[in-house]
Scaffold this motif. Structure first.
Motif, PDB file in Angstrom:
ATOM      1  N   UNK A   1       0.815  -1.206   0.000  1.00  0.00           N
ATOM      2  CA  UNK A   1       0.000   0.000   0.000  1.00  0.00           C
ATOM      3  C   UNK A   1       0.856   1.266   0.000  1.00  0.00           C
ATOM      4  N   UNK A   2       2.016   1.208   0.650  1.00  0.00           N
ATOM      5  CA  UNK A   2       2.924   2.355   0.608  1.00  0.00           C
ATOM      6  C   UNK A   2       3.369   2.631  -0.824  1.00  0.00           C
ATOM      7  N   UNK A   3       3.725   1.559  -1.539  1.00  0.00           N
ATOM      8  CA  UNK A   3       4.133   1.722  -2.935  1.00  0.00           C
ATOM      9  C   UNK A   3       2.944   2.142  -3.791  1.00  0.00           C
ATOM     10  N   UNK A   4       1.764   1.574  -3.502  1.00  0.00           N
ATOM     11  CA  UNK A   4       0.564   1.932  -4.261  1.00  0.00           C
ATOM     12  C   UNK A   4       0.232   3.404  -4.090  1.00  0.00           C
ATOM     13  N   UNK A   5       0.464   3.958  -2.892  1.00  0.00           N
ATOM     14  CA  UNK A   5       0.218   5.383  -2.679  1.00  0.00           C
ATOM     15  C   UNK A   5       1.096   6.218  -3.595  1.00  0.00           C
ATOM     16  N   UNK A   6       2.353   5.827  -3.741  1.00  0.00           N
ATOM     17  CA  UNK A   6       3.269   6.536  -4.636  1.00  0.00           C
ATOM     18  C   UNK A   6       2.818   6.410  -6.086  1.00  0.00           C
ATOM     19  N   UNK A   7       2.396   5.210  -6.460  1.00  0.00           N
ATOM     20  CA  UNK A   7       1.904   4.986  -7.828  1.00  0.00           C
ATOM     21  C   UNK A   7       0.693   5.869  -8.105  1.00  0.00           C
TER      22      UNK A   7
ATOM     23  N   UNK B   1       8.396   9.358 -25.969  1.00  0.00           N
ATOM     24  CA  UNK B   1       9.562   9.056 -25.136  1.00  0.00           C
ATOM     25  C   UNK B   1      10.378  10.326 -24.926  1.00  0.00           C
ATOM     26  N   UNK B   2      10.619  10.654 -23.655  1.00  0.00           N
ATOM     27  CA  UNK B   2      11.321  11.884 -23.318  1.00  0.00           C
ATOM     28  C   UNK B   2      10.396  13.051 -23.091  1.00  0.00           C
ATOM     29  N   UNK B   3       9.136  12.910 -23.469  1.00  0.00           N
ATOM     30  CA  UNK B   3       8.137  13.954 -23.224  1.00  0.00           C
ATOM     31  C   UNK B   3       7.170  13.467 -22.135  1.00  0.00           C
ATOM     32  N   UNK B   4       6.239  12.599 -22.547  1.00  0.00           N
ATOM     33  CA  UNK B   4       5.341  12.011 -21.553  1.00  0.00           C
ATOM     34  C   UNK B   4       6.066  10.944 -20.728  1.00  0.00           C
ATOM     35  N   UNK B   5       6.874  10.132 -21.400  1.00  0.00           N
ATOM     36  CA  UNK B   5       7.411   8.919 -20.766  1.00  0.00           C
ATOM     37  C   UNK B   5       8.928   8.978 -20.580  1.00  0.00           C
ATOM     38  N   UNK B   6       9.369   8.241 -19.565  1.00  0.00           N
ATOM     39  CA  UNK B   6      10.800   8.028 -19.333  1.00  0.00           C
ATOM     40  C   UNK B   6      11.340   7.165 -20.480  1.00  0.00           C
TER      41      UNK B   6
ATOM     42  N   UNK C   1       0.510   9.942 -13.295  1.00  0.00           N
ATOM     43  CA  UNK C   1       0.104  10.915 -14.311  1.00  0.00           C
ATOM     44  C   UNK C   1       1.125  12.044 -14.476  1.00  0.00           C
ATOM     45  N   UNK C   2       2.240  11.964 -13.760  1.00  0.00           N
ATOM     46  CA  UNK C   2       3.327  12.917 -14.009  1.00  0.00           C
ATOM     47  C   UNK C   2       3.954  12.606 -15.373  1.00  0.00           C
ATOM     48  N   UNK C   3       4.494  13.625 -16.023  1.00  0.00           N
ATOM     49  CA  UNK C   3       5.129  13.437 -17.327  1.00  0.00           C
ATOM     50  C   UNK C   3       6.616  13.777 -17.230  1.00  0.00           C
ATOM     51  N   UNK C   4       7.403  13.063 -18.019  1.00  0.00           N
ATOM     52  CA  UNK C   4       8.850  13.183 -17.949  1.00  0.00           C
ATOM     53  C   UNK C   4       9.317  14.610 -18.200  1.00  0.00           C
ATOM     54  N   UNK C   5       8.573  15.353 -19.034  1.00  0.00           N
ATOM     55  CA  UNK C   5       8.984  16.724 -19.355  1.00  0.00           C
ATOM     56  C   UNK C   5       8.406  17.760 -18.394  1.00  0.00           C
TER      57      UNK C   5
ATOM     58  N   UNK D   1      10.406  12.168 -10.683  1.00  0.00           N
ATOM     59  CA  UNK D   1       9.224  11.305 -10.629  1.00  0.00           C
ATOM     60  C   UNK D   1       9.687   9.940 -10.116  1.00  0.00           C
ATOM     61  N   UNK D   2       9.097   9.402  -9.061  1.00  0.00           N
ATOM     62  CA  UNK D   2       9.508   8.077  -8.588  1.00  0.00           C
ATOM     63  C   UNK D   2       9.461   7.045  -9.706  1.00  0.00           C
ATOM     64  N   UNK D   3      10.399   6.117  -9.677  1.00  0.00           N
ATOM     65  CA  UNK D   3      10.504   5.124 -10.745  1.00  0.00           C
ATOM     66  C   UNK D   3       9.196   4.371 -10.962  1.00  0.00           C
ATOM     67  N   UNK D   4       8.514   4.020  -9.872  1.00  0.00           N
ATOM     68  CA  UNK D   4       7.273   3.248 -10.041  1.00  0.00           C
ATOM     69  C   UNK D   4       6.226   4.063 -10.795  1.00  0.00           C
TER      70      UNK D   4
END
Length: 358
Positions: free
Chosen positions: A248-254, A315-320, A259-263, A276-279
């Motif tokens: 649940x701790x990890x799920x809270x981070x997820x 890639x590089x905009x929305x996504x890692x 919905x954060x974007x890489x850019x 942005x956390x890896x998960x």
């Protein structure tokens, strides 16, 4: 019970082996060479060691020290045979791990009594060890049951959130397994891979707090409605945070960050890159790919190759970029997961209509 006798004089070994035969349920093994006796101990588990102090190749104290260093041999009781005058030797032997002593010349009755008492203590010790192992197994079984129930509860709560949305339980299974694949390809430890697998389905739990007229609206949301919709990330975090459960701790981070974007153009915090956390970065790729390739009341399903092109274009905009590449590297397994977890009533779906972009 296995008794090991070590004495460089063969007649002493034979005599003590014979006396051990008078004890119930005892098997005695004797060696004149202490090094061969140690080799035997490496393969067999003694329950009592009877060792003479004065031996030419390896004295009794050195034997005990080597025995003590062997795996699972440190608790074996040791009965050392010494002369009555060797008090300094006795003190050193006790420090090395000797349990008791026999004086020369050895009295048969005293030998049998001491050996019987030490074997009784050893039997009690083994019973406690067996009990401890049994308890450990039972605790592990109980813990596994608790974890399994926790995971089932988490999945059912995730399904409850999805029932308020046009998405499905199959979507949860697909995106969760995609997330695990990405984590594996990135070299994350198996423990984190499993946590992501079970935490990812909770990504949209905050939608339970989104009004139906916004959540179920078939058309485009107004700017005001979009602001309300985006609150589900923070709501999900508030629901799941402060839990003692690692899942649940990890799920809270997820929930908060997928919905954060890489850019930096995502929400709710506008985080960029590795901030942005890896998960969150992993689940973003898995969730969007499955949303694009799934049919919804408000849109048809995209072809797989179109969705892959979109991931790489973003890639590089929305996504890692690393997460997108990891996803592409595991594409055969992605397609297997997609085929395995189909929506209810859905037939087999086409895979790639053409090769994805390199």
């Amino acid at each position: 019970m296995n008794v090991l006798i070590v004495d460089d004089l063969g007649e002493n070994v034979s005599l003590l082996v014979e006396w051990c035969g008078q004890l119930d349920d005892v098997s005695a093994t004797g060696f004149e060479n202490p090094l061969r006796a140690l080799d035997w101990c490496a393969v067999h588990q003694p329950d009592l060691v009877i060792v003479d102090y004065r031996m030419p190749e390896l004295d009794g104290i050195s034997f005990i020290r080597r025995l003590q260093r062997m795996p699972n041999r440190g608790n074996v009781p040791v009965l050392m045979i010494t002369a009555d005058s060797e008090r300094t030797v006795r003190h050193e032997a006790l420090s090395a791990g000797a349990s008791d002593f026999l004086n020369k010349p050895i009295d048969r009755k005293e030998f049998l009594s001491r050996a019987r008492n030490m074997l009784t203590l050893r039997a009690g010790q083994k019973a406690l060890e067996d009990r401890a192992e049994w308890l450990a197994r039972e605790v592990n079984k109980a813990a596994a049951t608790i974890v399994e129930r926790e995971r089932e509860t988490i999945f059912r709560l995730s399904r409850a959130a999805e029932y308020r949305d046009p998405e499905t339980g199959a979507h949860l299974m697909r995106m969760a397994n995609y997330s695990k694949l990405i984590a594996a390809q990135l070299g994350e430890p198996s423990s984190l891979q499993e946590l992501i697998l079970h935490a990812a389905p909770m990504h949209d739990i905050g939608k339970v707090g989104t009004p139906d007229h916004i959540l179920l609206k078939p058309g485009r949301l107004t700017p005001e409605e979009l602001i309300v919709m985006r609150h589900h990330a923070s709501i999900g975090f508030e629901i799941l945070s402060d839990s003692t459960s690692p899942v649940l701790q990890l799920a809270a981070t997820v929930a908060l960050t997928h919905h954060e974007k890489f850019d930096g153009n995502g929400y709710p915090s506008g985080l960029t890159g590795d901030a942005i956390p890896l998960v969150g970065r992993i689940v973003a790729v898995a969730d969007v790919f499955d949303a694009l390739t799934s049919e919804r009341p408000y849109k048809p399903a995209w072809a797989v190759d179109e969705a892959l092109d979109y991931l790489q274009a973003q890639s590089g905009q929305h996504f890692d970029p690393a997460c997108v590449q990891a996803f592409m590297n595991r594409l055969p397994e992605v397609l297997d997961i997609r085929a395995r977890y189909r929506d209810s009533g859905e037939t087999a779906r086409p895979q790639l209509s053409r090769a994805p972009m390199a």
